[in-house]
Write a protein that holds these residues in place. Sequence first.
Motif, PDB file in Angstrom:
ATOM      1  N   SER A   1      18.352 -13.625   0.726  1.00  0.00           N
ATOM      2  CA  SER A   1      19.778 -13.507   0.412  1.00  0.00           C
ATOM      3  C   SER A   1      20.001 -13.113  -1.034  1.00  0.00           C
ATOM      4  CB  SER A   1      20.473 -14.846   0.699  1.00  0.00           C
ATOM      5  OG  SER A   1      19.905 -15.887  -0.092  1.00  0.00           O
ATOM      6  N   HIS A   2      18.930 -13.018  -1.810  1.00  0.00           N
ATOM      7  CA  HIS A   2      19.049 -12.662  -3.221  1.00  0.00           C
ATOM      8  C   HIS A   2      18.810 -11.169  -3.409  1.00  0.00           C
ATOM      9  CE1 HIS A   2      19.268 -16.860  -4.518  1.00  0.00           C
ATOM     10  NE2 HIS A   2      18.339 -17.116  -3.607  1.00  0.00           N
ATOM     11  N   PRO A   3      19.324 -10.592  -4.498  1.00  0.00           N
ATOM     12  CA  PRO A   3      19.155  -9.150  -4.716  1.00  0.00           C
ATOM     13  C   PRO A   3      17.675  -8.772  -4.846  1.00  0.00           C
ATOM     14  CG  PRO A   3      20.812 -10.080  -6.200  1.00  0.00           C
ATOM     15  CD  PRO A   3      20.134 -11.229  -5.541  1.00  0.00           C
ATOM     16  N   THR A   4      17.337  -7.600  -4.376  1.00  0.00           N
ATOM     17  CA  THR A   4      15.986  -7.065  -4.512  1.00  0.00           C
ATOM     18  C   THR A   4      16.058  -5.645  -5.057  1.00  0.00           C
ATOM     19  OG1 THR A   4      15.935  -6.183  -2.260  1.00  0.00           O
ATOM     20  CG2 THR A   4      15.141  -8.450  -2.571  1.00  0.00           C
ATOM     21  N   VAL A   5      14.931  -5.149  -5.537  1.00  0.00           N
ATOM     22  CA  VAL A   5      14.826  -3.768  -6.017  1.00  0.00           C
ATOM     23  C   VAL A   5      13.555  -3.175  -5.427  1.00  0.00           C
ATOM     24  CG1 VAL A   5      16.072  -4.209  -8.173  1.00  0.00           C
ATOM     25  CG2 VAL A   5      13.590  -4.503  -8.098  1.00  0.00           C
ATOM     26  N   PRO A   6      13.479  -1.861  -5.334  1.00  0.00           N
ATOM     27  CA  PRO A   6      12.265  -1.251  -4.791  1.00  0.00           C
ATOM     28  C   PRO A   6      11.060  -1.520  -5.686  1.00  0.00           C
ATOM     29  CG  PRO A   6      14.084   0.326  -4.852  1.00  0.00           C
ATOM     30  CD  PRO A   6      14.518  -0.859  -5.645  1.00  0.00           C
ATOM     31  N   LEU A   7       9.895  -1.684  -5.066  1.00  0.00           N
ATOM     32  CA  LEU A   7       8.644  -1.828  -5.800  1.00  0.00           C
ATOM     33  C   LEU A   7       8.123  -0.446  -6.164  1.00  0.00           C
ATOM     34  CD1 LEU A   7       6.182  -3.547  -6.755  1.00  0.00           C
ATOM     35  CD2 LEU A   7       5.235  -3.201  -4.458  1.00  0.00           C
ATOM     36  N   HIS A   8       7.683  -0.297  -7.405  1.00  0.00           N
ATOM     37  CA  HIS A   8       7.074   0.957  -7.847  1.00  0.00           C
ATOM     38  C   HIS A   8       5.646   0.670  -8.302  1.00  0.00           C
ATOM     39  CE1 HIS A   8      10.883   3.062  -7.551  1.00  0.00           C
ATOM     40  NE2 HIS A   8      11.457   2.090  -8.252  1.00  0.00           N
ATOM     41  N   PRO A   9       4.714   0.568  -7.365  1.00  0.00           N
ATOM     42  CA  PRO A   9       3.333   0.216  -7.728  1.00  0.00           C
ATOM     43  C   PRO A   9       2.645   1.350  -8.476  1.00  0.00           C
ATOM     44  CG  PRO A   9       3.444   0.830  -5.425  1.00  0.00           C
ATOM     45  CD  PRO A   9       4.859   0.817  -5.926  1.00  0.00           C
ATOM     46  N   MET A  10       1.593   0.989  -9.215  1.00  0.00           N
ATOM     47  CA  MET A  10       0.788   2.012  -9.870  1.00  0.00           C
ATOM     48  C   MET A  10       0.073   2.830  -8.801  1.00  0.00           C
ATOM     49  SD  MET A  10      -0.950   0.050 -13.107  1.00  0.00           S
ATOM     50  CE  MET A  10      -1.916   1.526 -13.486  1.00  0.00           C
ATOM     51  N   ALA A  11       0.157   4.143  -8.915  1.00  0.00           N
ATOM     52  CA  ALA A  11      -0.498   5.022  -7.940  1.00  0.00           C
ATOM     53  C   ALA A  11      -1.892   5.370  -8.455  1.00  0.00           C
ATOM     54  CB  ALA A  11       0.335   6.279  -7.724  1.00  0.00           C
ATOM     55  N   VAL A  12      -2.865   4.538  -8.120  1.00  0.00           N
ATOM     56  CA  VAL A  12      -4.249   4.760  -8.539  1.00  0.00           C
ATOM     57  C   VAL A  12      -5.037   5.267  -7.336  1.00  0.00           C
ATOM     58  CG1 VAL A  12      -6.342   3.702  -9.446  1.00  0.00           C
ATOM     59  CG2 VAL A  12      -4.108   2.937 -10.265  1.00  0.00           C
ATOM     60  N   PRO A  13      -5.574   6.483  -7.399  1.00  0.00           N
ATOM     61  CA  PRO A  13      -6.383   6.984  -6.278  1.00  0.00           C
ATOM     62  C   PRO A  13      -7.537   6.037  -5.989  1.00  0.00           C
ATOM     63  CG  PRO A  13      -5.902   8.740  -7.845  1.00  0.00           C
ATOM     64  CD  PRO A  13      -5.457   7.462  -8.485  1.00  0.00           C
ATOM     65  N   ALA A  14      -7.835   5.852  -4.720  1.00  0.00           N
ATOM     66  CA  ALA A  14      -8.870   4.900  -4.330  1.00  0.00           C
ATOM     67  C   ALA A  14     -10.205   5.207  -4.992  1.00  0.00           C
ATOM     68  CB  ALA A  14      -9.019   4.898  -2.807  1.00  0.00           C
ATOM     69  N   HIS A  15     -10.512   6.494  -5.170  1.00  0.00           N
ATOM     70  CA  HIS A  15     -11.815   6.836  -5.744  1.00  0.00           C
ATOM     71  C   HIS A  15     -11.886   6.539  -7.244  1.00  0.00           C
ATOM     72  CE1 HIS A  15      -9.478  10.523  -6.603  1.00  0.00           C
ATOM     73  NE2 HIS A  15     -10.297  10.682  -7.634  1.00  0.00           N
ATOM     74  N   GLU A  16     -10.724   6.239  -7.870  1.00  0.00           N
ATOM     75  CA  GLU A  16     -10.714   5.914  -9.295  1.00  0.00           C
ATOM     76  C   GLU A  16     -10.654   4.404  -9.543  1.00  0.00           C
ATOM     77  OE1 GLU A  16      -7.653   7.821 -11.492  1.00  0.00           O
ATOM     78  OE2 GLU A  16      -8.140   9.841 -10.761  1.00  0.00           O
ATOM     79  N   ALA A  17     -10.371   3.632  -8.518  1.00  0.00           N
ATOM     80  CA  ALA A  17     -10.086   2.206  -8.702  1.00  0.00           C
ATOM     81  C   ALA A  17     -11.254   1.473  -9.347  1.00  0.00           C
ATOM     82  CB  ALA A  17      -9.719   1.566  -7.370  1.00  0.00           C
ATOM     83  N   ALA A  18     -12.461   1.649  -8.801  1.00  0.00           N
ATOM     84  CA  ALA A  18     -13.619   0.932  -9.346  1.00  0.00           C
ATOM     85  C   ALA A  18     -13.926   1.384 -10.762  1.00  0.00           C
ATOM     86  CB  ALA A  18     -14.835   1.127  -8.450  1.00  0.00           C
ATOM     87  N   ASP A  19     -13.778   2.676 -11.051  1.00  0.00           N
ATOM     88  CA  ASP A  19     -14.044   3.177 -12.399  1.00  0.00           C
ATOM     89  C   ASP A  19     -13.066   2.580 -13.403  1.00  0.00           C
ATOM     90  OD1 ASP A  19     -16.200   4.694 -11.653  1.00  0.00           O
ATOM     91  OD2 ASP A  19     -15.065   6.549 -11.421  1.00  0.00           O
ATOM     92  N   ARG A  20     -11.799   2.469 -13.010  1.00  0.00           N
ATOM     93  CA  ARG A  20     -10.814   1.872 -13.912  1.00  0.00           C
ATOM     94  C   ARG A  20     -11.125   0.405 -14.161  1.00  0.00           C
ATOM     95  NH1 ARG A  20      -4.683   4.110 -13.469  1.00  0.00           N
ATOM     96  NH2 ARG A  20      -5.109   6.313 -13.126  1.00  0.00           N
ATOM     97  N   ALA A  21     -11.499  -0.302 -13.087  1.00  0.00           N
ATOM     98  CA  ALA A  21     -11.853  -1.714 -13.244  1.00  0.00           C
ATOM     99  C   ALA A  21     -13.080  -1.858 -14.131  1.00  0.00           C
ATOM    100  CB  ALA A  21     -12.099  -2.340 -11.876  1.00  0.00           C
ATOM    101  N   ARG A  22     -14.044  -0.965 -13.964  1.00  0.00           N
ATOM    102  CA  ARG A  22     -15.261  -1.014 -14.781  1.00  0.00           C
ATOM    103  C   ARG A  22     -14.938  -0.731 -16.246  1.00  0.00           C
ATOM    104  NH1 ARG A  22     -17.636   2.937 -12.720  1.00  0.00           N
ATOM    105  NH2 ARG A  22     -18.678   1.793 -11.027  1.00  0.00           N
ATOM    106  N   SER A  23     -14.080   0.231 -16.495  1.00  0.00           N
ATOM    107  CA  SER A  23     -13.721   0.564 -17.879  1.00  0.00           C
ATOM    108  C   SER A  23     -13.033  -0.603 -18.567  1.00  0.00           C
ATOM    109  CB  SER A  23     -12.804   1.797 -17.900  1.00  0.00           C
ATOM    110  OG  SER A  23     -13.470   2.940 -17.433  1.00  0.00           O
TER     111      SER A  23
END
Length: 218
Positions: A4-26
Amino acid sequence: MTTSHPTVPLHPMAVPAHEAADRARSFHEVMARRRTVRDYSPRPLPEGVLEWAVRTAATAPSGAHVQPWRFVVITDPERKRRLREAAEAEEREFYDHRASAEWLAALEPIGTDWHKPFLEDAPAVIVVFEVHKGPESPRPYYTKESVGIAVGLLLATLHQAGLATLTHTPSPMKFLNEVCERPAEERAAYVIPVGYPAEDARVPDLHRKELDQVLVRL
């Protein structure tokens, strides 16, 4: 999700799956160089860095979104002197009377004692308070967990900015309300010196646990 409370759209970070582990490693490679520092340079801090670090810390999740934290930044030399004197009085009592032999033995490799010169030497000291229910603050939930997450983000941001930190937790901490002029509903949780390491700074030769000692897969 229905609410019942106001909400706003979620805008998640668009990280390509093949970059995810490299970003976490960095990110890991940067954070793996973080060390607790007790020897500080008088070199001034860059303008705005503390404000951005606190802004980032304040993005942490908190119980019921109460955000039960307060970050007090001390740069005034006289106030830092008062902070050091009060902290050293508590620490002297701890090392001389309150700490068990087992606790002192665990601290021995780190080389700490009741002397806390970094509280004056560091250009800034951030005192982090938990905010409990008071005249102008609501009842918090999961307070220690919420503030702990915020402090983790604070330390990570300051390290990313090239600054050194230390998490100091004198006990008891009630003296910090007087030093920082904070009301009774705020309870000190962390004292964090911030600055550049001294040119001759050294740290204990410590090693972190291996992944298989801290990660359990089920």
